[in-house]
Design an enzyme around this catalytic site. Structure first.
Site, PDB file in Angstrom:
ATOM      1  N   ASP A  53      27.986   4.141  12.908  1.00 37.48           N
ATOM      2  CA  ASP A  53      27.172   5.324  12.600  1.00 37.48           C
ATOM      3  C   ASP A  53      26.082   4.991  11.582  1.00 37.48           C
ATOM      4  O   ASP A  53      26.342   4.338  10.568  1.00 37.48           O
ATOM      5  CB  ASP A  53      28.046   6.429  12.001  1.00 37.48           C
ATOM      6  CG  ASP A  53      29.127   6.929  12.940  1.00 37.48           C
ATOM      7  OD1 ASP A  53      29.597   6.148  13.783  1.00 37.48           O
ATOM      8  OD2 ASP A  53      29.496   8.112  12.818  1.00 37.48           O
ATOM      9  N   HIS A  55      23.466   7.750  11.136  1.00 31.76           N
ATOM     10  CA  HIS A  55      23.266   9.136  10.690  1.00 31.76           C
ATOM     11  C   HIS A  55      21.963   9.382   9.933  1.00 31.76           C
ATOM     12  O   HIS A  55      21.957   9.940   8.839  1.00 31.76           O
ATOM     13  CB  HIS A  55      24.455   9.583   9.839  1.00 31.76           C
ATOM     14  CG  HIS A  55      25.622  10.058  10.640  1.00 31.76           C
ATOM     15  ND1 HIS A  55      25.548  11.127  11.499  1.00 31.76           N
ATOM     16  CD2 HIS A  55      26.890   9.590  10.721  1.00 31.76           C
ATOM     17  CE1 HIS A  55      26.718  11.313  12.082  1.00 31.76           C
ATOM     18  NE2 HIS A  55      27.555  10.374  11.638  1.00 31.76           N
ATOM     19  N   ASP A  81      25.877   8.094  17.024  1.00 30.37           N
ATOM     20  CA  ASP A  81      25.633   8.883  15.802  1.00 30.37           C
ATOM     21  C   ASP A  81      24.426   8.356  15.043  1.00 30.37           C
ATOM     22  O   ASP A  81      24.523   7.866  13.908  1.00 30.37           O
ATOM     23  CB  ASP A  81      26.877   8.944  14.915  1.00 30.37           C
ATOM     24  CG  ASP A  81      27.860  10.008  15.389  1.00 30.37           C
ATOM     25  OD1 ASP A  81      27.710  10.499  16.530  1.00 30.37           O
ATOM     26  OD2 ASP A  81      28.767  10.351  14.621  1.00 30.37           O
ATOM     27  N   ASP A  84      21.494  13.381  12.325  1.00 31.29           N
ATOM     28  CA  ASP A  84      22.259  14.335  11.505  1.00 31.29           C
ATOM     29  C   ASP A  84      22.704  13.698  10.186  1.00 31.29           C
ATOM     30  O   ASP A  84      22.800  12.488  10.035  1.00 31.29           O
ATOM     31  CB  ASP A  84      23.484  14.892  12.243  1.00 31.29           C
ATOM     32  CG  ASP A  84      23.123  15.850  13.347  1.00 31.29           C
ATOM     33  OD1 ASP A  84      22.014  16.429  13.295  1.00 31.29           O
ATOM     34  OD2 ASP A  84      23.942  16.045  14.259  1.00 31.29           O
ATOM     35  N   ARG A  85      22.990  14.587   9.231  1.00 28.15           N
ATOM     36  CA  ARG A  85      23.466  14.227   7.891  1.00 28.15           C
ATOM     37  C   ARG A  85      22.376  13.615   7.014  1.00 28.15           C
ATOM     38  O   ARG A  85      22.056  14.128   5.962  1.00 28.15           O
ATOM     39  CB  ARG A  85      24.655  13.263   7.947  1.00 28.15           C
ATOM     40  CG  ARG A  85      25.806  13.724   8.802  1.00 28.15           C
ATOM     41  CD  ARG A  85      26.484  14.935   8.245  1.00 28.15           C
ATOM     42  NE  ARG A  85      27.770  15.183   8.902  1.00 28.15           N
ATOM     43  CZ  ARG A  85      28.509  16.252   8.691  1.00 28.15           C
ATOM     44  NH1 ARG A  85      28.114  17.179   7.853  1.00 28.15           N
ATOM     45  NH2 ARG A  85      29.661  16.406   9.309  1.00 28.15           N
ATOM     46  N   ASN A 113      29.287  11.506  19.202  1.00 25.15           N
ATOM     47  CA  ASN A 113      29.514  12.953  19.267  1.00 25.15           C
ATOM     48  C   ASN A 113      28.354  13.758  18.682  1.00 25.15           C
ATOM     49  O   ASN A 113      28.197  14.941  18.983  1.00 25.15           O
ATOM     50  CB  ASN A 113      30.828  13.331  18.574  1.00 25.15           C
ATOM     51  CG  ASN A 113      30.840  12.988  17.102  1.00 25.15           C
ATOM     52  OD1 ASN A 113      30.634  11.837  16.710  1.00 25.15           O
ATOM     53  ND2 ASN A 113      31.086  13.980  16.243  1.00 25.15           N
ATOM     54  N   HIS A 114      27.519  13.134  17.853  1.00 32.62           N
ATOM     55  CA  HIS A 114      26.361  13.847  17.299  1.00 32.62           C
ATOM     56  C   HIS A 114      25.153  13.803  18.226  1.00 32.62           C
ATOM     57  O   HIS A 114      24.160  14.488  17.944  1.00 32.62           O
ATOM     58  CB  HIS A 114      25.987  13.281  15.930  1.00 32.62           C
ATOM     59  CG  HIS A 114      26.799  13.859  14.828  1.00 32.62           C
ATOM     60  ND1 HIS A 114      26.351  14.868  14.002  1.00 32.62           N
ATOM     61  CD2 HIS A 114      28.065  13.595  14.421  1.00 32.62           C
ATOM     62  CE1 HIS A 114      27.287  15.188  13.132  1.00 32.62           C
ATOM     63  NE2 HIS A 114      28.342  14.419  13.357  1.00 32.62           N
ATOM     64  N   HIS A 163      32.297   5.044  21.063  1.00 29.01           N
ATOM     65  CA  HIS A 163      32.021   5.678  19.776  1.00 29.01           C
ATOM     66  C   HIS A 163      33.293   6.130  19.075  1.00 29.01           C
ATOM     67  O   HIS A 163      33.516   5.819  17.897  1.00 29.01           O
ATOM     68  CB  HIS A 163      31.094   6.875  19.936  1.00 29.01           C
ATOM     69  CG  HIS A 163      30.853   7.583  18.632  1.00 29.01           C
ATOM     70  ND1 HIS A 163      30.092   7.033  17.635  1.00 29.01           N
ATOM     71  CD2 HIS A 163      31.327   8.767  18.135  1.00 29.01           C
ATOM     72  CE1 HIS A 163      30.086   7.853  16.586  1.00 29.01           C
ATOM     73  NE2 HIS A 163      30.826   8.899  16.864  1.00 29.01           N
ATOM     74  N   ARG A 211      39.799  17.337  13.640  1.00 25.95           N
ATOM     75  CA  ARG A 211      38.387  17.589  13.895  1.00 25.95           C
ATOM     76  C   ARG A 211      38.164  18.814  14.781  1.00 25.95           C
ATOM     77  O   ARG A 211      37.055  19.336  14.844  1.00 25.95           O
ATOM     78  CB  ARG A 211      37.743  16.378  14.568  1.00 25.95           C
ATOM     79  CG  ARG A 211      37.660  15.128  13.706  1.00 25.95           C
ATOM     80  CD  ARG A 211      36.966  14.029  14.501  1.00 25.95           C
ATOM     81  NE  ARG A 211      36.962  12.732  13.840  1.00 25.95           N
ATOM     82  CZ  ARG A 211      35.992  12.288  13.059  1.00 25.95           C
ATOM     83  NH1 ARG A 211      34.952  13.060  12.803  1.00 25.95           N
ATOM     84  NH2 ARG A 211      36.056  11.080  12.520  1.00 25.95           N
ATOM     85  N   HIS A 238      32.591   6.129  14.182  1.00 27.87           N
ATOM     86  CA  HIS A 238      33.011   7.528  14.107  1.00 27.87           C
ATOM     87  C   HIS A 238      33.712   7.947  12.825  1.00 27.87           C
ATOM     88  O   HIS A 238      33.712   9.114  12.474  1.00 27.87           O
ATOM     89  CB  HIS A 238      33.886   7.846  15.326  1.00 27.87           C
ATOM     90  CG  HIS A 238      34.197   9.277  15.555  1.00 27.87           C
ATOM     91  ND1 HIS A 238      33.239  10.281  15.525  1.00 27.87           N
ATOM     92  CD2 HIS A 238      35.369   9.917  15.838  1.00 27.87           C
ATOM     93  CE1 HIS A 238      33.807  11.451  15.784  1.00 27.87           C
ATOM     94  NE2 HIS A 238      35.090  11.253  15.968  1.00 27.87           N
TER      95      HIS A 238
END
Length: 310
Positions: A53, A55, A81, A84-85, A113-114, A163, A211, A238
């Site tokens: 990730d 991000h 990923d 995001d973040r 997943n993002h 992932h 989650r 992840h």
């Protein structure tokens, strides 16, 4: 669009300069064609450098290329990923997509997943696109690309890369090939599981994930999957690892995490994973790039109070 155009975009993005909205649209249309030709499970060969990730931590992505070498000199596998973040998701995904368009056999991008419309509307990417471009057009272009990303990679038919993790609905890799990946990530089922699930060293089989999607899975699940598919190792991302990586189940599974000082506050180191032609794995850890925190504006648009953090 010429090769020279893409090269110009890449150099511009390495400098942290955004593409125009029309340039993003053109790049996304072309890279979708490249990704559409890839199967759900892409077969590649070592040597390769594997990244977890990132991000939206763009200056840490540049640090990765500084340590590991730029593409195409180094073969890269990114485990998902990308957005995001962090506060520079647009720059991050723009550069990676341009590199994929320019060097499609040298860099491979898996779906995390993002890479989802629903998730990115909550955790920062949508708001960042609106702030930097004044409309949702760029967000739509990139999230359309996300629908085309491959789901898994095998390295020399020995290392399985994904992932998140495993699914009770998937025993054989061929079952991943049969999934319809061209759309939004579903809330449940095999596709959601492989993007959301996590290993758990304290269990042996499948368990319920905190989650709210996917499963936890243990040593027996890993051993069975590797045996059935004739593989030796599972490689995934992840999960935040404070030391940058984590190896479980008697060296049968590894997690690689490539976002140092995650969210500009976690204080973790990160890693990249070099896999040589003999499939020897070598983790290289690194700290956050100096510019990562200096260039990071307040993350006011992220759902910081949400129950889902990692």
């Amino acid at each position: 669009m010429s090769t020279a155009d893409v090269d110009r975009f890449i150099e511009q993005l390495y400098r942290g300069e955004l593409l125009t909205e029309s340039e993003v649209q053109r790049v996304c249309l072309l890279v979708r064609e490249v990704l559409a030709d890839e199967p759900n499970v892409v077969r590649i060969s070592a040597p390769v450098t594997v990244i977890g990730d990132v991000h939206g931590q763009f200056y840490d992505l540049l640090e990765i290329f500084h340590i590991g070498g730029k593409c195409p000199s180094t073969n890269y596998l990114f485990l998902g990923d990308y957005v995001d973040r962090g506060n520079h998701s647009v720059e991050t995904i723009s550069l990676l997509v341009c590199l994929k368009l320019r060097y499609p056999r040298r860099i491979h991008l898996l779906r995390g997943n993002h890479e989802s419309r629903n998730i990115t509307k909550t955790y920062g990417f949508y708001a960042e696109c609106m702030h930097k471009y004044g409309s949702a057009g760029v967000w739509r272009d990139f999230t359309d690309v996300f629908d085309y990303l491959a789901l898994a990679v095998t390295i020399d038919e020995s290392i399985f890369c994904v992932h998140g993790g495993l699914s009770p609905s998937i025993l054989h890799i061929d079952q991943i090939e049969a999934l319809d990946r061209f759309g939004e990530i579903p809330h449940e089922g095999a596709l959601a599981d492989i993007l959301w699930s996590d290993p758990d060293g304290d269990v042996e089989t499948f368990g319920r994930s905190q989650r709210g999607a996917g499963y936890t899975f243990g040593s027996l699940v890993v051993d069975r999957f590797l045996h059935i598919n004739g593989m030796s190792h599972i490689l995934r991302a992840h999960q935040l690892c404070m030391e940058g990586y984590l190896v479980l189940f008697n060296d049968r599974l590894s997690t690689v995490w490539s976002a140092p000082n995650y969210c500009y506050r976690c204080g973790n180191v990160a890693s990249l994973l070099n896999i040589d032609p003999y499939l020897k794995r070598d983790f290289i850890t690194f700290d956050a790039a100096p510019l990562s925190s200096v260039k990071a504006p307040p993350a006011t648009n992220m759902a910081q109070n949400s129950a889902y953090f990692l």
